[in-house]
Design an enzyme around this catalytic site. Sequence first.
Site, PDB file in Angstrom:
ATOM      1  N   HIS A 185       0.697  -1.066   0.080  1.00 18.29           N
ATOM      2  CA  HIS A 185       0.105  -0.026   0.028  1.00 18.29           C
ATOM      3  C   HIS A 185       1.005   1.214  -0.189  1.00 18.29           C
ATOM      4  CE1 HIS A 185      -4.301   1.574   1.158  1.00 18.29           C
ATOM      5  NE2 HIS A 185      -4.342   0.948   0.110  1.00 18.29           N
ATOM      6  N   HIS A 220      -3.001   2.111  12.340  1.00 17.74           N
ATOM      7  CA  HIS A 220      -2.524   1.373  11.383  1.00 17.74           C
ATOM      8  C   HIS A 220      -2.904   0.039  11.337  1.00 17.74           C
ATOM      9  CE1 HIS A 220       0.077   0.680   7.931  1.00 17.74           C
ATOM     10  NE2 HIS A 220       1.061   0.720   8.420  1.00 17.74           N
ATOM     11  N   PHE A 257     -12.392   2.604  10.032  1.00 12.29           N
ATOM     12  CA  PHE A 257     -13.261   3.538   9.138  1.00 12.29           C
ATOM     13  C   PHE A 257     -12.174   4.663   8.902  1.00 12.29           C
ATOM     14  CE2 PHE A 257     -16.406   1.113  10.749  1.00 12.29           C
ATOM     15  CZ  PHE A 257     -17.431   1.020   9.536  1.00 12.29           C
ATOM     16  N   HIS A 259      -9.481   6.943   6.052  1.00  8.07           N
ATOM     17  CA  HIS A 259      -8.403   6.663   5.430  1.00  8.07           C
ATOM     18  C   HIS A 259      -7.578   7.772   4.915  1.00  8.07           C
ATOM     19  CE1 HIS A 259      -5.210   4.897   2.594  1.00  8.07           C
ATOM     20  NE2 HIS A 259      -5.481   3.767   3.674  1.00  8.07           N
ATOM     21  N   ASP A 310      -9.449  -2.932   6.838  1.00 10.78           N
ATOM     22  CA  ASP A 310      -9.336  -3.407   8.361  1.00 10.78           C
ATOM     23  C   ASP A 310     -10.916  -3.896   9.064  1.00 10.78           C
ATOM     24  OD1 ASP A 310      -6.686  -3.526   8.690  1.00 10.78           O
ATOM     25  OD2 ASP A 310      -6.664  -1.525   9.214  1.00 10.78           O
ATOM     26  N   ARG A 335       2.071  -8.189   4.619  1.00 10.53           N
ATOM     27  CA  ARG A 335       2.804  -6.980   4.077  1.00 10.53           C
ATOM     28  C   ARG A 335       4.272  -6.884   4.206  1.00 10.53           C
ATOM     29  NH1 ARG A 335       0.629  -1.897   4.380  1.00 10.53           N
ATOM     30  NH2 ARG A 335      -0.956  -2.549   3.180  1.00 10.53           N
TER      31      ARG A 335
HETATM   32  N1  COA Z   1     -13.919   7.538  13.308  1.00 11.12           N
HETATM   33  C1  COA Z   1     -14.527   8.707  13.649  1.00 11.12           C
HETATM   34  N2  COA Z   1     -14.266   9.895  13.041  1.00 11.12           N
HETATM   35  C2  COA Z   1     -12.971   9.853  12.252  1.00 11.12           C
HETATM   36  C3  COA Z   1     -12.480   8.644  11.921  1.00 11.12           C
HETATM   37  C4  COA Z   1     -12.944   7.390  12.390  1.00 11.12           C
HETATM   38  N3  COA Z   1     -12.693   6.104  12.104  1.00 11.12           N
HETATM   39  N4  COA Z   1     -11.592   8.782  10.901  1.00 11.12           N
HETATM   40  C5  COA Z   1     -11.655   9.965  10.637  1.00 11.12           C
HETATM   41  N5  COA Z   1     -12.471  10.667  11.589  1.00 11.12           N
HETATM   42  C6  COA Z   1     -12.792  12.044  11.632  1.00 11.12           C
HETATM   43  C7  COA Z   1     -11.855  12.507  12.833  1.00 11.12           C
HETATM   44  O1  COA Z   1     -12.129  12.643  13.987  1.00 11.12           O
HETATM   45  C8  COA Z   1     -11.587  14.066  12.101  1.00 11.12           C
HETATM   46  O2  COA Z   1     -12.551  14.835  12.549  1.00 11.12           O
HETATM   47  P1  COA Z   1     -12.739  16.078  12.820  1.00 11.12           P
HETATM   48  O3  COA Z   1     -12.087  16.945  11.693  1.00 11.12           O
HETATM   49  O4  COA Z   1     -13.797  16.844  13.071  1.00 11.12           O
HETATM   50  O5  COA Z   1     -11.649  16.353  13.938  1.00 11.12           O
HETATM   51  C9  COA Z   1     -11.566  13.872  10.593  1.00 11.12           C
HETATM   52  O6  COA Z   1     -12.485  12.667  10.382  1.00 11.12           O
HETATM   53  C10 COA Z   1     -10.213  13.667   9.914  1.00 11.12           C
HETATM   54  O7  COA Z   1      -9.585  12.594  10.639  1.00 11.12           O
HETATM   55  P2  COA Z   1      -8.084  12.416  11.049  1.00 11.12           P
HETATM   56  O8  COA Z   1      -7.895  11.560  11.975  1.00 11.12           O
HETATM   57  O9  COA Z   1      -7.435  13.872  11.206  1.00 11.12           O
HETATM   58  O10 COA Z   1      -7.649  11.834   9.480  1.00 11.12           O
HETATM   59  P3  COA Z   1      -6.044  11.366   9.017  1.00 11.12           P
HETATM   60  O11 COA Z   1      -6.007  11.258   7.909  1.00 11.12           O
HETATM   61  O12 COA Z   1      -5.026  11.869   9.994  1.00 11.12           O
HETATM   62  O13 COA Z   1      -6.368   9.780   9.548  1.00 11.12           O
HETATM   63  C11 COA Z   1      -6.787   7.545   9.814  1.00 11.12           C
HETATM   64  C12 COA Z   1      -6.482   8.886   8.826  1.00 11.12           C
HETATM   65  C13 COA Z   1      -7.017   6.340   9.051  1.00 11.12           C
HETATM   66  C14 COA Z   1      -5.853   7.542  10.760  1.00 11.12           C
HETATM   67  C15 COA Z   1      -8.254   7.987  10.469  1.00 11.12           C
HETATM   68  O14 COA Z   1      -9.312   7.890   9.670  1.00 11.12           O
HETATM   69  C16 COA Z   1      -8.594   6.717  11.424  1.00 11.12           C
HETATM   70  O15 COA Z   1      -8.047   7.132  12.603  1.00 11.12           O
HETATM   71  N6  COA Z   1      -9.137   5.827  11.376  1.00 11.12           N
HETATM   72  C17 COA Z   1      -9.350   4.692  12.300  1.00 11.12           C
HETATM   73  C18 COA Z   1      -8.122   3.818  12.397  1.00 11.12           C
HETATM   74  C19 COA Z   1      -8.196   2.753  11.119  1.00 11.12           C
HETATM   75  O16 COA Z   1      -9.209   2.501  10.885  1.00 11.12           O
HETATM   76  N7  COA Z   1      -6.977   2.784  10.497  1.00 11.12           N
HETATM   77  C20 COA Z   1      -6.467   1.803   9.594  1.00 11.12           C
HETATM   78  C21 COA Z   1      -6.543   2.571   8.312  1.00 11.12           C
HETATM   79  S1  COA Z   1      -6.248   1.543   6.962  1.00 11.12           S
END
Ligand code: COA
Length: 374
Positions: A185, A220, A257, A259, A310, A335
Site C-alpha cells: 500500500h 494502522h 473507518f 483513510h 480492516d 505486508r
Molecule cells: N472514526 C471517527 N471519526 C473519524 C474517523 C474514524 N475512524 N476517521 C476520521 N475521523 C474524523 C476525525 O475525527 C476528524 O474529524 P474532525 O475534523 O472533526 O476532527 C476527521 O475525520 C479527519 O480525521 P484524521 O484522523 O485527522 O484523519 P487522518 O488522515 O489523520 O487519519 C486515519 C486517517 C486512518 C488514521 C483515521 O481515519 C483513523 O484514525 N481511522 C481509524 C483507524 C483505522 O481504521 N486505521 C486503519 C487505516 S487503513
Amino acid sequence: MSEKKSGGGLAGVTAGETAICTVGKEGAGLTYRGYDITDLADQGSFEEVAYLLHYGKLPTAAELDGYRSRLRGLRGLPEELKALLETIPAGTHPMDVMRTGCSYLGNLEPEGDFSNQLNVADRLVAVFPSILLYWHRFHTDGKRIDVETADDSVAGHFLHLLHDRPPSESHRSALDTSLILYAEHEFNASTFTARVITATLSDFHSAITGAIGALRGPLHGGANEAAMELIEKFSDPESAASGVRGMLERKEKIMGFGHRVYTTSDPRNAYNKRMSKKLSEETGDTWMYAVSEAIEKVMWDEKRLFANADFFSASTYHFMGIPTYLFTPIFVCSRVTGWSAHIMEQRANNRLIRPGADYTGPSLQEWVALGERA
Ligand code: COA
C-alpha cells in the site's frame, strides 16, 4: 520531500518515488507493479503477488511452482528461535512476538551482504506464520508443533498450523485473498518506517522489525483487532447503530473507518465485505455480519466515512476461527512482501531520509549556572 508544506502527519506530502504501487490514483486505483488489485484478488494467488513484489514480474507457471516449493522449504525454525519463543510469556501481544522473532532471526541468520536480500525477503514470508503459530500453540496447547507442513500456500500453512488440520478450501481461499489485499500500500506508516531504516544502510531485519512496530498501532494495522472488539460489544444491529452514534457524539474514533489517502471508498473493502458475508452464511452466524453492516451504515450516514480494509477483515477472520489477537500478525505475514519490495527499491536508489522541522521552541536563552536556577 516535495516543497509543499505538511498540514500535520505529512498529509499530502510526496516523500519519494516508487514503481511498486499506486493508491487511489486517478485512473489507476490500487495497483501492484501496474496490476489492478481486482485482477490480482480475482485471479491471482498470494504467492504470485509475493513473487511479483519481490522479483518485479509475475511468475510463469514453472516459476510459481518453484517459488511455492522454495517457500515451503523455508518454513523451518532454528532451535534457538523455538527456545526463545517458548520463553516469551503467554500474555504477550503476538505483534511483540513477531517483532522479537524477526529481530532474533536477524541475530541467527544475519543478512550480511545486501546481495543476500532476496533470500531474506523470501525467508521472512515463509517463516512468519511459523514464528507466530509455534509460539501460539506452545502457549495455548502446550505443544511443540512441527511448522513444516506440506501445504503449498502461505494461507493454507497458516490455518493448518493454527487449527492443527488442513483448512477447508473456502477458508484457505478467503485468507489467500486477504493476504493479497494486505500485501502492499505505497508509503503507509510501516512501509515508510522500513524505508527510513533502510536509507541509513541498515540491515533487512532491522527495517522489518521497525515496520512491525509501526504496524502494531490501532491507527494502522492494529485497527482490525480494535474493529473486532467494537463489533463484539453489540449483539444486534439496533444496539450497534445507537452505540456507534453515541461514540461519534462523544467524538470517539471508530476503528476500521476512514483513510488518509482514499476519500470515498477503500477498494479492498468490497472483497472483505463479500468474504465476510459468505463466511457468515457458511458458519450460521446470526448477528456479527448484521452488526458490522449496521456500523458501516451509521458511519456513512453520519460521517460519510467508509469501511477501510480492516473493518470487514475482522469478521472474516473471526468466521475462520482465528482469535482476534492474531489479526494484526496476519497483516505482517502479508505486508512483509510489500515492505521487502520497498526495502529493495530504496537500496537501489538510496539517499538518507532526513527531513527538516519547523522549530516551535523557545528563542535563544541565557545559560544559568546550576546553583542560581529557580
Ligand atoms: N472514526 C471517527 N471519526 C473519524 C474517523 C474514524 N475512524 N476517521 C476520521 N475521523 C474524523 C476525525 O475525527 C476528524 O474529524 P474532525 O475534523 O472533526 O476532527 C476527521 O475525520 C479527519 O480525521 P484524521 O484522523 O485527522 O484523519 P487522518 O488522515 O489523520 O487519519 C486515519 C486517517 C486512518 C488514521 C483515521 O481515519 C483513523 O484514525 N481511522 C481509524 C483507524 C483505522 O481504521 N486505521 C486503519 C487505516 S487503513
